[in-house]
Design a protein around this motif. Structure first.
Motif, PDB file in Angstrom:
ATOM      1  N   MET A 164      57.585  47.989  36.146  1.00 48.23           N
ATOM      2  CA  MET A 164      58.622  48.791  35.522  1.00 48.23           C
ATOM      3  C   MET A 164      58.203  49.143  34.101  1.00 48.23           C
ATOM      4  N   SER A 165      58.399  50.406  33.725  1.00 47.54           N
ATOM      5  CA  SER A 165      58.006  50.831  32.384  1.00 47.54           C
ATOM      6  C   SER A 165      59.147  50.588  31.401  1.00 47.54           C
ATOM      7  N   GLU A 166      58.756  50.431  30.152  1.00 49.47           N
ATOM      8  CA  GLU A 166      59.749  50.187  29.107  1.00 49.47           C
ATOM      9  C   GLU A 166      59.386  50.985  27.867  1.00 49.47           C
ATOM     10  N   TRP A 167      60.383  51.297  27.057  1.00 51.32           N
ATOM     11  CA  TRP A 167      60.155  51.978  25.786  1.00 51.32           C
ATOM     12  C   TRP A 167      59.873  50.929  24.719  1.00 51.32           C
ATOM     13  N   ILE A 168      58.772  51.122  24.001  1.00 51.29           N
ATOM     14  CA  ILE A 168      58.329  50.197  22.961  1.00 51.29           C
ATOM     15  C   ILE A 168      58.357  50.920  21.614  1.00 51.29           C
ATOM     16  N   SER A 169      58.926  50.266  20.608  1.00 51.62           N
ATOM     17  CA  SER A 169      58.955  50.820  19.260  1.00 51.62           C
ATOM     18  C   SER A 169      57.584  50.658  18.607  1.00 51.62           C
ATOM     19  N   VAL A 170      57.067  51.754  18.064  1.00 49.04           N
ATOM     20  CA  VAL A 170      55.721  51.752  17.477  1.00 49.04           C
ATOM     21  C   VAL A 170      55.764  51.684  15.956  1.00 49.04           C
ATOM     22  N   CYS A 171      56.489  52.615  15.337  1.00 43.93           N
ATOM     23  CA  CYS A 171      56.518  52.714  13.876  1.00 43.93           C
ATOM     24  C   CYS A 171      57.603  53.708  13.479  1.00 43.93           C
ATOM     25  N   ASP A 172      57.813  53.875  12.179  1.00 43.12           N
ATOM     26  CA  ASP A 172      58.688  54.933  11.692  1.00 43.12           C
ATOM     27  C   ASP A 172      57.972  56.277  11.866  1.00 43.12           C
ATOM     28  N   PHE A 173      58.733  57.308  12.192  1.00 46.14           N
ATOM     29  CA  PHE A 173      58.166  58.650  12.343  1.00 46.14           C
ATOM     30  C   PHE A 173      57.425  59.065  11.079  1.00 46.14           C
ATOM     31  N   ASP A 174      57.981  58.738   9.916  1.00 44.02           N
ATOM     32  CA  ASP A 174      57.366  59.126   8.642  1.00 44.02           C
ATOM     33  C   ASP A 174      56.095  58.344   8.331  1.00 44.02           C
ATOM     34  N   ASP A 175      55.786  57.312   9.108  1.00 40.72           N
ATOM     35  CA  ASP A 175      54.539  56.562   8.908  1.00 40.72           C
ATOM     36  C   ASP A 175      53.317  57.327   9.416  1.00 40.72           C
ATOM     37  N   ILE A 176      53.548  58.388  10.190  1.00 42.04           N
ATOM     38  CA  ILE A 176      52.439  59.189  10.722  1.00 42.04           C
ATOM     39  C   ILE A 176      52.476  60.551  10.047  1.00 42.04           C
ATOM     40  N   ASP A 177      51.401  60.907   9.371  1.00 46.98           N
ATOM     41  CA  ASP A 177      51.311  62.234   8.759  1.00 46.98           C
ATOM     42  C   ASP A 177      51.124  63.282   9.849  1.00 46.98           C
ATOM     43  N   ASP A 178      51.506  64.529   9.556  1.00 46.76           N
ATOM     44  CA  ASP A 178      51.299  65.617  10.502  1.00 46.76           C
ATOM     45  C   ASP A 178      49.802  65.795  10.758  1.00 46.76           C
ATOM     46  N   GLU A 179      49.454  66.063  12.014  1.00 46.58           N
ATOM     47  CA  GLU A 179      48.069  66.165  12.480  1.00 46.58           C
ATOM     48  C   GLU A 179      47.291  64.889  12.167  1.00 46.58           C
ATOM     49  N   ASP A 180      47.945  63.769  12.449  1.00 43.24           N
ATOM     50  CA  ASP A 180      47.295  62.475  12.274  1.00 43.24           C
ATOM     51  C   ASP A 180      47.769  61.541  13.381  1.00 43.24           C
ATOM     52  N   MET A 181      47.292  60.310  13.360  1.00 44.26           N
ATOM     53  CA  MET A 181      47.623  59.345  14.403  1.00 44.26           C
ATOM     54  C   MET A 181      47.616  57.946  13.841  1.00 44.26           C
ATOM     55  N   VAL A 182      48.206  57.031  14.608  1.00 47.64           N
ATOM     56  CA  VAL A 182      48.143  55.618  14.295  1.00 47.64           C
ATOM     57  C   VAL A 182      47.688  54.873  15.534  1.00 47.64           C
ATOM     58  N   ARG A 183      47.059  53.760  15.291  1.00 47.25           N
ATOM     59  CA  ARG A 183      46.667  52.863  16.379  1.00 47.25           C
ATOM     60  C   ARG A 183      47.821  51.903  16.619  1.00 47.25           C
ATOM     61  N   PHE A 184      48.079  51.632  17.897  1.00 42.90           N
ATOM     62  CA  PHE A 184      49.133  50.702  18.261  1.00 42.90           C
ATOM     63  C   PHE A 184      48.599  49.788  19.349  1.00 42.90           C
ATOM     64  N   ASP A 185      48.592  48.497  19.074  1.00 39.02           N
ATOM     65  CA  ASP A 185      48.127  47.499  20.048  1.00 39.02           C
ATOM     66  C   ASP A 185      49.335  46.751  20.584  1.00 39.02           C
ATOM     67  N   HIS A 186      49.390  46.637  21.919  1.00 36.14           N
ATOM     68  CA  HIS A 186      50.515  45.953  22.549  1.00 36.14           C
ATOM     69  C   HIS A 186      50.051  45.334  23.865  1.00 36.14           C
ATOM     70  N   ALA A 187      50.322  44.056  24.033  1.00 35.07           N
ATOM     71  CA  ALA A 187      50.029  43.345  25.290  1.00 35.07           C
ATOM     72  C   ALA A 187      48.578  43.540  25.738  1.00 35.07           C
ATOM     73  N   GLY A 188      47.648  43.454  24.790  1.00 36.60           N
ATOM     74  CA  GLY A 188      46.232  43.538  25.116  1.00 36.60           C
ATOM     75  C   GLY A 188      45.715  44.940  25.384  1.00 36.60           C
ATOM     76  N   HIS A 189      46.493  45.966  25.053  1.00 37.73           N
ATOM     77  CA  HIS A 189      46.091  47.352  25.285  1.00 37.73           C
ATOM     78  C   HIS A 189      46.197  48.122  23.974  1.00 37.73           C
ATOM     79  N   THR A 190      45.297  49.076  23.770  1.00 44.63           N
ATOM     80  CA  THR A 190      45.293  49.900  22.562  1.00 44.63           C
ATOM     81  C   THR A 190      45.751  51.313  22.895  1.00 44.63           C
TER      82      THR A 190
END
Length: 102
Positions: free
Chosen positions: A1-27
């Motif tokens: 079953m899939s679940e929604w996971i909170s990553v970060c605040d929207f403002d933490d990512i600049d436009d045309e940029d990305m963030v790395r998010f590691d969760h449960a052994g996956h990147t």
């Protein structure tokens, strides 16, 4: 079953940029482009390099090692040396937080 996971605040990512998010052994890589968010696997399908060390140009992410490119909207590999698509994940913003469904 899939679940929604909170990553970060929207403002933490600049436009045309990305963030790395590691969760449960996956990147994952989570992108902000034109006030929308997208999410893909975080490693290039060519040599498993972290995409978050690369570059976002519009809806394209470029791997930092061999310049392989993917469309972040659907994960499509856009040419050599990458030939295997990235897995994508639903992403949304709620209450100023970025969420991805895994």
């Amino acid at each position: 079953m899939s679940e929604w996971i909170s990553v970060c605040d929207f403002d933490d990512i600049d436009d045309e940029d990305m963030v790395r998010f590691d969760h449960a052994g996956h990147t994952y890589a989570v992108y902000r482009v034109e006030e929308r968010v997208h999410a893909t696997d975080g490693l290039c399908t060519h040599e498993k390099i972290h995409l978050c060390d690369g570059l976002v140009m519009g809806h394209v992410v470029e791997c930092p090692k061999h310049n392989g490119r993917f469309d972040i909207r659907d994960g499509r590999a856009l040419g050599a040396p990458v030939c295997v698509n990235l897995k994508t994940y639903p992403a949304k913003v709620e209450g100023g937080r970025v969420l991805i469904q895994i």
